[in-house]
Design an enzyme around this catalytic site. Structure first.
Site, PDB file in Angstrom:
ATOM      1  N   ARG A  52       0.826  -1.203   0.000  1.00 53.99           N
ATOM      2  CA  ARG A  52       0.000   0.000   0.000  1.00 53.99           C
ATOM      3  C   ARG A  52       0.860   1.251   0.000  1.00 53.99           C
ATOM      4  O   ARG A  52       0.428   2.320  -0.463  1.00 53.99           O
ATOM      5  CB  ARG A  52      -0.943   0.002   1.218  1.00 53.99           C
ATOM      6  CG  ARG A  52      -1.745   1.294   1.378  1.00 53.99           C
ATOM      7  CD  ARG A  52      -2.895   1.148   2.350  1.00 53.99           C
ATOM      8  NE  ARG A  52      -2.502   0.572   3.607  1.00 53.99           N
ATOM      9  CZ  ARG A  52      -1.878   1.225   4.603  1.00 53.99           C
ATOM     10  NH1 ARG A  52      -1.556   2.497   4.448  1.00 53.99           N
ATOM     11  NH2 ARG A  52      -1.580   0.604   5.715  1.00 53.99           N
ATOM     12  N   TYR A 105     -12.890  18.651 -16.249  1.00 58.00           N
ATOM     13  CA  TYR A 105     -13.491  17.331 -16.437  1.00 58.00           C
ATOM     14  C   TYR A 105     -14.680  17.165 -15.481  1.00 58.00           C
ATOM     15  O   TYR A 105     -14.671  17.665 -14.361  1.00 58.00           O
ATOM     16  CB  TYR A 105     -12.427  16.259 -16.191  1.00 58.00           C
ATOM     17  CG  TYR A 105     -12.953  14.869 -16.073  1.00 58.00           C
ATOM     18  CD1 TYR A 105     -13.553  14.246 -17.167  1.00 58.00           C
ATOM     19  CD2 TYR A 105     -12.861  14.170 -14.881  1.00 58.00           C
ATOM     20  CE1 TYR A 105     -14.043  12.957 -17.063  1.00 58.00           C
ATOM     21  CE2 TYR A 105     -13.342  12.875 -14.766  1.00 58.00           C
ATOM     22  CZ  TYR A 105     -13.948  12.278 -15.859  1.00 58.00           C
ATOM     23  OH  TYR A 105     -14.431  11.002 -15.751  1.00 58.00           O
ATOM     24  N   ASP A 177      -3.878  20.017 -14.402  1.00 61.62           N
ATOM     25  CA  ASP A 177      -4.153  18.722 -15.014  1.00 61.62           C
ATOM     26  C   ASP A 177      -3.601  18.767 -16.438  1.00 61.62           C
ATOM     27  O   ASP A 177      -4.109  19.495 -17.287  1.00 61.62           O
ATOM     28  CB  ASP A 177      -5.665  18.470 -15.018  1.00 61.62           C
ATOM     29  CG  ASP A 177      -6.034  17.094 -15.567  1.00 61.62           C
ATOM     30  OD1 ASP A 177      -5.257  16.539 -16.370  1.00 61.62           O
ATOM     31  OD2 ASP A 177      -7.112  16.582 -15.212  1.00 61.62           O
ATOM     32  N   LYS A 202      -4.996   7.505 -19.726  1.00 63.21           N
ATOM     33  CA  LYS A 202      -5.222   8.057 -21.056  1.00 63.21           C
ATOM     34  C   LYS A 202      -3.950   7.969 -21.915  1.00 63.21           C
ATOM     35  O   LYS A 202      -3.511   6.903 -22.261  1.00 63.21           O
ATOM     36  CB  LYS A 202      -5.735   9.496 -20.932  1.00 63.21           C
ATOM     37  CG  LYS A 202      -6.892   9.651 -19.935  1.00 63.21           C
ATOM     38  CD  LYS A 202      -8.067   8.766 -20.249  1.00 63.21           C
ATOM     39  CE  LYS A 202      -9.313   9.105 -19.436  1.00 63.21           C
ATOM     40  NZ  LYS A 202      -9.188   8.980 -17.989  1.00 63.21           N
TER      41      LYS A 202
END
Length: 392
Positions: A52, A105, A177, A202
């Site tokens: 983790r 977005y 972003d 992406k």
């Protein structure tokens, strides 16, 4: 940049003479020396203790992104939205103020309009491109100025360098972003930005087969985000990291081809009778064209266009395309298309989309790496068929 896409961040993690970074699926890492274990656990010595927190394959991915963006440090996440939400949660506290733009977005917009206000965080969303107004709002004071440029899906452009100067005058962090641009086309850190975020799902991965997010910047800021993420648990899994690493080896080649295809297809669409408008910063009539030329090396593989007849035209047009996936993704080697009502802003109501300047007849087009002649011919045959079916 092409050489860095292939080689950066990998050599340290190669093992047994392999030329590729291995996928390390171990949850925990064992130590016979209790003192060494402690030194690694508290961060005094390099190493891994628990999946983790860190993982060798994941760290190789982070190091590659760090090199491409010219950052001191990077940390990764299970998804792009995890990268965005964890970054905001790290630095925003009740009573803080954040300034952003309306054209982010859809998921990001929901954080701004639905979740942050619950925490008594003041959110100011400005008209994208209205730099004077954004500056006025930033000068009133804020903890973070959050930008997305180019925006999803209408590819609007914000002057990064200008906004950074204003934000830093009031002590605000600037977060950008950079998903649509990629490190190949734009490096916000070089323009003074504090933190850069990518949905690695992406363009970075490029093959639509792995989810991931990443944020990079100076070590002090990234360490704070890493600490928030390691406790809250939005960890990237090692198999996704491996797939993203593999995809990034061809990042420069893919993005350059996608930019070229996007420019040619967008230009073609301007001549189509059923097309109302084409939104692509590479076109000289785009409002952000001049700024994009200054801060970007290429205009990107993404554009959008609106069609006459709205949703009905979209319903007839998209199923006729042979060389396009109709799906809620972008940045892949295959061309991908879809209306914002089912992709980028599916979380929003028609009224909310309209307020953001997103018509229901808007189609988001992510250019792939196909032969551009085939993409144009495919669109041409689809338009010819739709003209016979739809009355506009």
């Amino acid at each position: 940049m092409g050489t860095a896409s292939v080689w950066a961040g990998e050599k340290e993690y190669l093992a047994h003479g392999a030329t590729q970074v291995p996928v390390v699926h171990s949850v925990a890492y064992g130590y016979d020396d209790m003192d060494e274990w402690y030194e690694v656990a508290v961060g005094n010595k390099k190493g891994h203790i628990y999946g983790r927190n860190t993982n060798p394959t994941v760290q190789a991915f982070e190091d590659k992104v760090k090199a491409l963006e010219g950052a001191e440090a990077a940390t990764s996440f299970s998804t792009g939205m995890a990268a965005i939400s964890n970054t905001l949660a790290t630095f925003l506290f009740p009573g803080d103020r954040i300034v952003s733009i309306k054209d982010t977005y859809g998921g990001t917009n929901k954080i701004f309009t639905e979740f942050l206000p619950r925490l008594n965080i003041d959110v100011m969303l400005c008209e994208t491109g209205n730099h004077d107004f954004i500056e006025e709002e930033v000068e009133k004071g804020c903890r973070i100025l959050y930008l997305e440029t180019p925006t999803n899906p209408t590819v609007k452009i914000t002057d990064i360098e200008r906004m950074v100067k204003t934000a830093h005058r009031v002590g605000a962090l600037v977060v950008v972003d950079n998903t649509f641009a990629t490190p190949i086309n734009q490096n916000p850190l070089a323009l003074g930005v504090d933190l850069v975020i990518h949905s690695a799902t992406k363009f970075l991965g490029g093959h639509a087969d792995a989810l991931g997010g990443v944020v990079c910047g100076n070590s002090n800021l990234v360490e704070k985000i890493y600490h928030y993420r390691e406790i809250n648990g939005a960890t990237m899994d090692p198999m996704s990291a491996y797939l993203l690493l593999r995809g990034m080896k061809t990042l420069k080649l893919r993005v350059e081809k996608q930019c070229d295809n996007a420019m040619k297809v967008a230009t073609f669409l301007q001549s189509q009778a059923l097309v109302d408008d084409v939104f692509y910063p590479g076109l000289e009539n785009h409002p952000g064209h001049t700024i994009a030329k200054q801060q970007m090396k290429g205009f990107g593989g993404m554009f959008s266009f609106s069609v006459k007849g709205g949703v009905e035209t979209v319903k007839h047009l998209l199923p006729k395309l042979k060389y396009a996936n109709r799906a809620a993704n972008l940045g892949a080697v295959e061309t991908t298309v879809g209306p914002s009502r089912t992709t980028s802003h599916v979380e929003c109501t028609p009224e909310e989309r309209a307020a953001m300047g997103i018509p229901e007849g808007l189609i988001r087009y992510s250019a792939g790496i196909e032969d551009v002649e085939d993409l144009i011919a495919d669109l041409e045959q689809a338009f010819q068929a739709v003209v016979k079916e739809v009355k506009v």
